[in-house]
Design a protein around this motif. Structure first.
Motif, short mmCIF file in Angstrom:
data_model
loop_
_atom_site.label_atom_id
_atom_site.label_comp_id
_atom_site.label_asym_id
_atom_site.label_seq_id
_atom_site.Cartn_x
_atom_site.Cartn_y
_atom_site.Cartn_z
N GLN A 84 18.98 -37.98 -16.14
CA GLN A 84 18.76 -36.76 -15.37
C GLN A 84 19.92 -35.80 -15.58
N PHE A 85 19.61 -34.54 -15.81
CA PHE A 85 20.64 -33.52 -15.98
C PHE A 85 21.41 -33.40 -14.67
N PRO A 86 22.74 -33.43 -14.71
CA PRO A 86 23.53 -33.57 -13.47
C PRO A 86 23.51 -32.34 -12.58
N TYR A 87 23.13 -31.17 -13.09
CA TYR A 87 23.18 -29.94 -12.30
C TYR A 87 21.75 -29.51 -11.97
N GLU A 105 22.54 -38.25 -21.72
CA GLU A 105 21.82 -39.45 -22.15
C GLU A 105 20.33 -39.18 -22.14
N VAL A 106 19.67 -39.45 -23.27
CA VAL A 106 18.23 -39.24 -23.37
C VAL A 106 17.52 -40.12 -22.33
N GLY A 163 14.29 -31.59 -15.33
CA GLY A 163 15.69 -31.89 -15.62
C GLY A 163 15.92 -33.20 -16.35
N THR A 164 14.87 -33.84 -16.80
CA THR A 164 15.05 -35.07 -17.58
C THR A 164 15.45 -34.73 -19.00
N VAL A 165 16.45 -35.42 -19.53
CA VAL A 165 16.93 -35.16 -20.89
C VAL A 165 15.95 -35.78 -21.88
N ILE A 166 15.30 -34.91 -22.70
CA ILE A 166 14.32 -35.37 -23.70
C ILE A 166 15.02 -35.63 -25.03
N MET A 178 30.21 -25.45 -17.10
CA MET A 178 30.02 -26.71 -16.38
C MET A 178 30.79 -27.83 -17.05
N MET A 179 30.97 -28.92 -16.29
CA MET A 179 31.65 -30.11 -16.76
C MET A 179 30.63 -31.18 -17.12
N LEU A 180 30.84 -31.79 -18.28
CA LEU A 180 30.05 -32.94 -18.69
C LEU A 180 30.99 -33.96 -19.32
N ASN A 181 31.16 -35.11 -18.64
CA ASN A 181 31.99 -36.19 -19.21
C ASN A 181 33.37 -35.69 -19.63
N ASP A 182 34.08 -35.07 -18.71
CA ASP A 182 35.46 -34.61 -18.95
C ASP A 182 35.54 -33.59 -20.07
N GLN A 183 34.48 -32.84 -20.26
CA GLN A 183 34.51 -31.74 -21.24
C GLN A 183 33.84 -30.53 -20.60
N LEU A 184 34.49 -29.37 -20.78
CA LEU A 184 34.01 -28.13 -20.20
C LEU A 184 33.18 -27.38 -21.23
N TYR A 185 32.02 -26.89 -20.81
CA TYR A 185 31.11 -26.18 -21.71
C TYR A 185 30.68 -24.85 -21.09
N GLN A 186 30.59 -23.83 -21.91
CA GLN A 186 29.88 -22.60 -21.53
C GLN A 186 28.46 -22.74 -22.06
#
Length: 774
Positions: free
Chosen positions: A126-129, A122-123, A111-114, A146-154
């Motif tokens: 850690q991925f929050p989910y 953030e590279v 889950g680490t962001v590469i 899911m939510m990331l920084n006040d933005q909703l994504y599919q």
């Protein structure tokens, strides 16, 4: 008979029958219309819910196809396998722009962001989910909202296999007002999506105005009454709320809201008029109310039944309503239009899910279904993979628009063949013939597909590589087909004729190529002793002195052992590493030139360049900057280019080579005589030397035909005022002939084998006085 408006019928009926009919109409219209409106409202909300879920399902499928194409790409998997962050970032950015994704990221299996294209991640972070990461590792993939920084994504997460799991690729689309407005245009309902944590709303996006959101989200169909509609018709919304995604801590709720004014507008006006008349004509209205209510409600009930059937997916029914009122006729017409539009959108969605949008033929998803169906039939069939050889060059030379036209033309040619065809990705296609085919048929198909393509008066000559699988012997399912087709095509691209049938050794070769790419990347970026240079001297036959040498790269890998240059250089060109290899050689040669001069050895070192090196706009400046750093003259280096690299794109080659000549470097055509069109461009090439291929020199003293060829090349070089280097000199007799015929340099084992720098210095010192022809 002309249809009459509903108002006209109410006035005619109630005006002649007074009070009794007015009361009957009032009672029946109230109950019937309210009941019908409530059913229609529920139906609309149910249809809207289905459309909402179908839309998100289609987006999920689009996301899957996009991430599947990316994670199936050979170059991307190689980048992930080697942890090449720069290549991963470039692939994510390019692919994200191509599919218009709002979120692209590469994660480790933990889950680490590469790498990411979105500031929400953030590279190195850690991925929050983490629950999604675990689910992805277990199932090979996962989808969610899911939510990331006040933005909703599919989003879709998919494991990258190289061939073992080596990372997770994430791709997502925004869930924002633009999407909700599009859903609203389809369903004619307002949509609200909210994120709740422990019962508290933390984020919300809606097509409703803020002033009416609270009322619209609270009132459901169970709370609806005709009195509410009558009193608050300007801003009354009825909503349906359902849980769409449960991410544990976060819950995604969807609320569909309809402004009931549209449903009850005519009803309200009718109620007010009938009520006013009923106060005066109650007795007469009672007599005729039942008949009027039936006349009004029957077609509405009929339309309600049609609506339920449409919501169930029946788009073929004929909608017929027996009514002579313009309002119901208009409503019936609207139902017909709605049914046609929904059917058309459904067909479009199904087409997009199963077809490649550029070429119109099947996509990877659809052909996988066809393949799996054939495997279930347990019968023999053939799979042919096709790849446009050097398709990236087609885009670079002719432009992406012409490249798209090229793909469309090739797809049309495949469609003319018997069987099924699909475009997998880029310039890669799959063809399933309806019958057994042999090598002769494949050659005919290849020639047919390779016919020149003319786009805007530009002729594009293409080459097609074909890989053949015999199923079910070679594969057992669609996934293994896609994998082994790629392996087959890799072999076909380096095979004469560009046609191969699958063999088990191909997979071993494929694994070895991946290993070579991975280890070569490490060798190029780390301080190591695996890569080294050897030098083979060139004897000046006019002065009997050694004044030139050729730099030859060697690789002794700690993991793979000795890897022949012909093998890893070819793979480096395919994997896009050749520029790094060449830069390593240039840096190492210049360092060695400094050492040679410290030992009073003055040699001009020749460096081999590939086709990709020639067109690298930064290569020349890198060389000159490095020479300037050590205060070295330009004549301490020269460059050799193979004949085939020049003729592949002569105009561009001439322009780039001229820059090297203008900078003061000598240029030689390597392996001269093995190509097929060098004479056409020789007069315009800015070269100073021809290097005769060793195949004409090895037996020069005994082969009359080789002697004639070498003499012809020497005469040709003289007419163009070019010097000649003969490589492959194995004996004194050959060296003597070359000297007599006017060849300037000789190179070969008779003079010296390729040697490391220290041995070259010793050899040079020991042979300063050697007379090589006596």
């Amino acid at each position: 008979m002309a249809a009459k408006s509903l108002n006209q019928q109410i006035f005619r009926l109630t005006g002649g029958l007074v009070l009794l009919s007015a009361i009957a109409i009032l009672v029946n219209v109230w109950f019937s219309t309210v009941e019908h409106a409530e059913k229609q409202l529920r139906g609309n909300l149910q249809i809207a819910e289905s459309v909402f879920k179908q839309t998100f399902s289609n987006r999920e499928e689009q996301l899957y196809n996009s991430v599947d194409i990316l994670t199936s790409d050979f170059g991307f998997k190689a980048a992930v396998a080697s942890d090449d962050e720069a290549t991963i970032e470039s692939a994510l950015l390019n692919h994200g722009q191509r599919v218009e994704a709002d979120l692209m990221a590469q994660l480790s299996l933990q889950g680490t962001v590469i790498s990411t294209t979105n500031p929400s991640l953030e590279v190195g972070g850690q991925f929050p989910y983490q629950t999604l990461i675990e689910q992805t590792n277990q199932r090979g993939g996962a989808n969610t909202i899911m939510m990331l920084n006040d933005q909703l994504y599919q989003a879709i997460l998919l494991v990258v296999e190289t061939p073992r799991p080596h990372g997770i690729t994430l791709i997502g689309f925004d869930v924002d007002n633009t999407l909700l407005e599009r859903l609203k245009s389809i369903t004619q309902l307002d949509v609200t999506i909210s994120v709740e944590q422990q019962g508290n709303v933390t984020y919300s996006v809606s097509t409703l105005q803020a002033a009416i959101q609270e009322q619209a989200l609270q009132l459901t169909t169970a709370d609806l009454s005709w009195l509410d509609v009558l009193l608050f018709s300007d801003a009354l919304y009825i909503s349906k709320r359902f849980l769409y995604v449960d991410n544990g801590d976060n819950q995604i709720w969807v609320t569909l809201s309809e402004n009931v004014t549209r449903l009850y507008g005519e009803f309200n006006r009718l109620q007010l008029k009938i009520t006013a008349i009923a106060a005066i004509l109650l007795i007469l209205t009672l007599m005729f109310g039942a008949m009027f209510a039936k006349k009004l409600s029957t077609p509405l009930y009929g339309l309600s039944r049609y609506a339920r059937r449409i919501s169930g997916g029946d788009y073929e029914q004929v909608i017929e309503v027996d009514s002579k009122t313009t309002e119901i006729d208009a409503l019936s017409t609207a139902f017909v239009a709605m049914q046609a539009n929904i059917k058309e959108r459904q067909s479009e969605i199904e087409f997009q899910a199963t077809h490649d949008l550029l070429t119109g033929i099947y996509n990877r998803y659809k052909i996988a279904k066809i393949l799996d169906a054939r495997f279930k039939q347990d019968r023999q069939f053939v799979v042919v993979g096709a790849n446009i050889h050097g398709f990236r060059g087609v885009n670079d030379i002719f432009g992406y628009q012409s490249g798209d036209r090229c793909l469309q033309a090739i797809a049309a040619r495949f469609e003319q063949l018997d069987g099924e065809c699909a475009r997998l990705s880029g310039g890669e296609f799959l063809w399933l013939p309806d019958r057994e085919i042999n090598d002769e048929v494949l050659s005919i198909v290849q020639r047919k597909i390779e016919m020149p393509i003319i786009v805007d008066d530009v002729v594009m000559n293409i080459k097609i590589a074909l890989g053949v699988l015999q199923c079910p012997q070679d594969c057992s399912d669609s996934e293994s087909v896609f994998k082994r087709v790629n392996i087959c095509l890799d072999e076909a691209r380096v095979t004469q004729g560009l046609i191969v049938s699958y063999a088990e050794e191909f997979e071993r070769n494929y694994v070895r190529r991946l290993a070579i790419i991975s280890e070569l990347k490490k060798a190029l970026v780390t301080q190591q002793s695996e890569l080294s240079l050897c030098y083979q001297p060139k004897l000046n036959l006019n002065t009997n002195k050694v004044d030139h040498a050729e730099a030859l790269i060697r690789w002794n890998s700690s993991q793979l052992g000795f890897v022949p240059p012909d093998e890893f250089i070819a793979i480096a060109e395919q994997a896009g590493l050749i520029n790094q290899v060449t830069q390593w050689v240039i840096n190492a040669v210049i360092d060695d030139v400094v050492t040679l001069r410290e030992h009073d050895v003055r040699l001009s070192i020749a460096i081999n360049l590939s086709a990709k090196d020639i067109v690298d706009p930064h290569l020349l400046s890198n060389v000159t900057d490095k020479l300037k750093e050590f205060d070295l003259p330009h004549d301490c280096l020269s460059f050799e280019i193979t004949e085939s690299d020049i003729v592949s794109d002569p105009k561009k080659a001439v322009a780039e080579l001229q820059r090297f000549r203008d900078a003061g470097f000598s240029l030689a055509i390597d392996d001269f005589g093995t190509g097929y069109s060098s004479l056409t461009y020789l007069k315009s090439l800015p070269v100073t030397e021809l290097k005769i291929d060793k195949s004409f020199v090895l037996k020069l003293n005994t082969q009359r035909s080789d002697q004639q060829i070498v003499q012809t090349i020497l005469h040709l070089a003289k007419s163009f005022n070019l010097d000649v280097v003969a490589e492959g000199v194995e004996d004194k007799a050959s060296l003597t002939l070359l000297r007599e015929w006017g060849c300037k340099w000789g190179q070969g084992y008779y003079i010296c084998k390729p040697a490391p720098l220290s041995q070259l210095i010793s050899w040079y010192t020991d042979n300063l006085a050697t007379d090589w022809t006596t």
